[in-house]
Design an enzyme around this catalytic site. Structure first.
Site, PDB file in Angstrom:
ATOM      1  N   LYS A 279      -8.745   3.431  -2.900  1.00 55.32           N
ATOM      2  CA  LYS A 279      -9.485   2.961  -1.629  1.00 55.32           C
ATOM      3  C   LYS A 279     -10.689   3.712  -1.362  1.00 55.32           C
ATOM      4  O   LYS A 279     -10.775   4.929  -1.274  1.00 55.32           O
ATOM      5  CB  LYS A 279      -8.408   3.113  -0.590  1.00 55.32           C
ATOM      6  CG  LYS A 279      -8.616   2.389   0.680  1.00 55.32           C
ATOM      7  CD  LYS A 279      -7.622   2.691   1.934  1.00 55.32           C
ATOM      8  CE  LYS A 279      -7.693   1.567   3.043  1.00 55.32           C
ATOM      9  NZ  LYS A 279      -6.656   1.858   4.155  1.00 55.32           N
TER      10      LYS A 279
ATOM     11  N   GLU B 202       0.988  -1.260  -0.040  1.00 53.57           N
ATOM     12  CA  GLU B 202       0.008  -0.002  -0.123  1.00 53.57           C
ATOM     13  C   GLU B 202       0.817   1.387   0.161  1.00 53.57           C
ATOM     14  O   GLU B 202       1.988   1.219   0.798  1.00 53.57           O
ATOM     15  CB  GLU B 202      -0.956  -0.026   1.099  1.00 53.57           C
ATOM     16  CG  GLU B 202      -1.835   1.243   1.437  1.00 53.57           C
ATOM     17  CD  GLU B 202      -2.755   0.943   2.429  1.00 53.57           C
ATOM     18  OE1 GLU B 202      -3.867   1.562   2.348  1.00 53.57           O
ATOM     19  OE2 GLU B 202      -2.320   0.821   3.550  1.00 53.57           O
TER      20      GLU B 202
ATOM     21  N   CYS C  77      -5.024  -2.629   2.524  1.00 51.49           N
ATOM     22  CA  CYS C  77      -5.139  -2.587   3.974  1.00 51.49           C
ATOM     23  C   CYS C  77      -6.534  -2.862   4.425  1.00 51.49           C
ATOM     24  O   CYS C  77      -6.863  -3.953   4.355  1.00 51.49           O
ATOM     25  CB  CYS C  77      -4.797  -1.268   4.582  1.00 51.49           C
ATOM     26  SG  CYS C  77      -4.380  -0.977   6.203  1.00 51.49           S
TER      27      CYS C  77
END
Length: 383
Positions: free
Chosen positions: A136, A53, A170
């Site tokens: 995200k 990430e 994540c």
């Protein structure tokens, strides 16, 4: 989502995943390091490589260990400067490395769009082409002081030829509906991009390696997909930059904390983990037929579903802050992907084409400046 009749569950592919510290807050040096991993993976026969990430230009650990004033004044300007724009000159170095080494990859990076930033993953194929880009959906906790949000176009997969690949960042792996959406896309190889985990535990066990490894492995079992978990390592450079001589902050950023993994569609570990403070690549050969065996018992978005009782609704349009209403009453709201807009802008930079699908700029040509109207598009999901 309906299944793809051309999707194959035969063949094997060698893959690799990264566990390493970036050159924190230095995009160019981190890309140099990434190219080294790309060359190493290709030399060892891998056809696909997964990165962590926001590996470019690094994870903003400062947001978790200090106050907002300190974080903003000390780090935000440089972080923004070292974030990438989709398809810019720095990203084109990654594209060129992918093409020269005949390897596909997913890179986690901080994407800047105007003055805003997003936690993004870019998908680059073996020819060096950008084939997808996602953000995200909801940055986690203090991440929201740094990054904006994605939207429904950010659930996607891409068929690289050796398999259909998707990804999440994540704690998106904590979101049941997001995971179910990905399962419905017939994902075969999943990139789980993570930072290193840091020592807010035992007070916050959710942030531990144990907890996050558990949800990563569960993703493989629930979705019957191969999972490549790629993670940062907290090295001395990261610790010194963000913690300095502050013992309390240094305790929150202990050295190591890397935990890259590769799991099969039944949850079996397919690669020996590296030591938590080591940098390197994990390798595995994936046999796609194993997905069929795993899904014979449970396919949560297929034969093991009950859509008459439970179903998921997703809006895959780009909801932009400004919508333009035309004379015929239509608005600009659509599902056009950011990658599609990027390619259209490439065409405008070369010459006038009516067919926008065929042309791309040479990778050694300067990247075009981003079009001002490209404010919030993302790559749309492939069914």
């Amino acid at each position: 989502m309906s299944s793809n009749p051309e999707l194959k569950y035969t063949g094997k592919v060698k893959v690799a995943t990264v566990q390493a510290e970036p050159v924190i807050l230095d995009a160019d040096a981190t890309i140099d390091k990434a190219i080294g991993f790309i060359e190493e993976a290709a030399k060892n026969g891998a056809e696909f490589l997964a990165f962590p990430e926001v590996w470019i230009p690094g994870y903003p650990y400062w947001a978790w260990i200090g106050d907002v004033k300190w974080a903003v004044s000390d780090f935000i300007p440089k972080y923004h400067e070292n974030s990438l724009t989709l398809g810019d000159d720095r990203m084109r170095r990654l594209q060129l490395a992918a093409r020269q080494n005949n390897i596909a990859l997913v890179m986690g990076y901080s994407e800047k769009d105007g003055a805003s930033r997003y936690l993004s993953q870019v998908f680059i194929d073996q020819n060096g082409d950008i084939v997808a880009n996602r953000r995200k959906l909801k940055p986690t906790h203090v991440e929201r002081t740094i990054y904006g949000e994605g939207n429904g176009t950010d659930f996607l997969t891409h068929d690289f030829g050796f398999g259909r690949v998707g990804g999440l960042n994540c704690w998106e792996h904590f979101q049941p509906l997001s995971k179910y959406m990905m399962y419905s896309l017939n994902e075969q190889i999943h990139v789980a991009s993570w930072p290193a985990m840091f020592a807010l535990t035992p007070d916050v066990h959710q942030l531990s390696v144990e907890a996050n490894d558990t949800v990563t492995r569960s993703y493989a079992i629930e979705g019957q997909t191969f999972v490549l978990a790629s993670t940062h390592v907290i090295g001395k450079a990261t610790q010194d930059l963000f913690a300095g001589d502050d013992d309390a902050k240094r305790a929150l950023l202990p050295l190591g904390q890397g935990w890259a993994r590769i799991y099969g569609p039944d949850g079996k570990s397919l690669a020996e983990p590296l030591p938590e403070d080591a940098e390197g690549l994990l390798y595995a050969e994936l046999d796609l037929e194993q997905i069929i065996l795993a899904k014979a018992a449970a396919d949560p978005a297929g034969h093991y579903s009950r859509p008459d009782v439970l179903s998921l609704k997703i809006d895959t349009r780009n909801h932009t802050p400004v919508q333009y209403i035309t004379a015929d009453g239509r608005t600009s709201l659509n599902s056009n992907s950011r990658v599609e807009n990027y390619r259209l802008h490439q065409l405008a930079d070369i010459e006038k084409y009516e067919n926008a699908e065929a042309a791309t700029l040479p990778l050694d040509a300067p990247a075009p400046a981003p079009a001002p109207e490209q404010k919030s598009g993302r790559a749309k999901a492939e069914a």
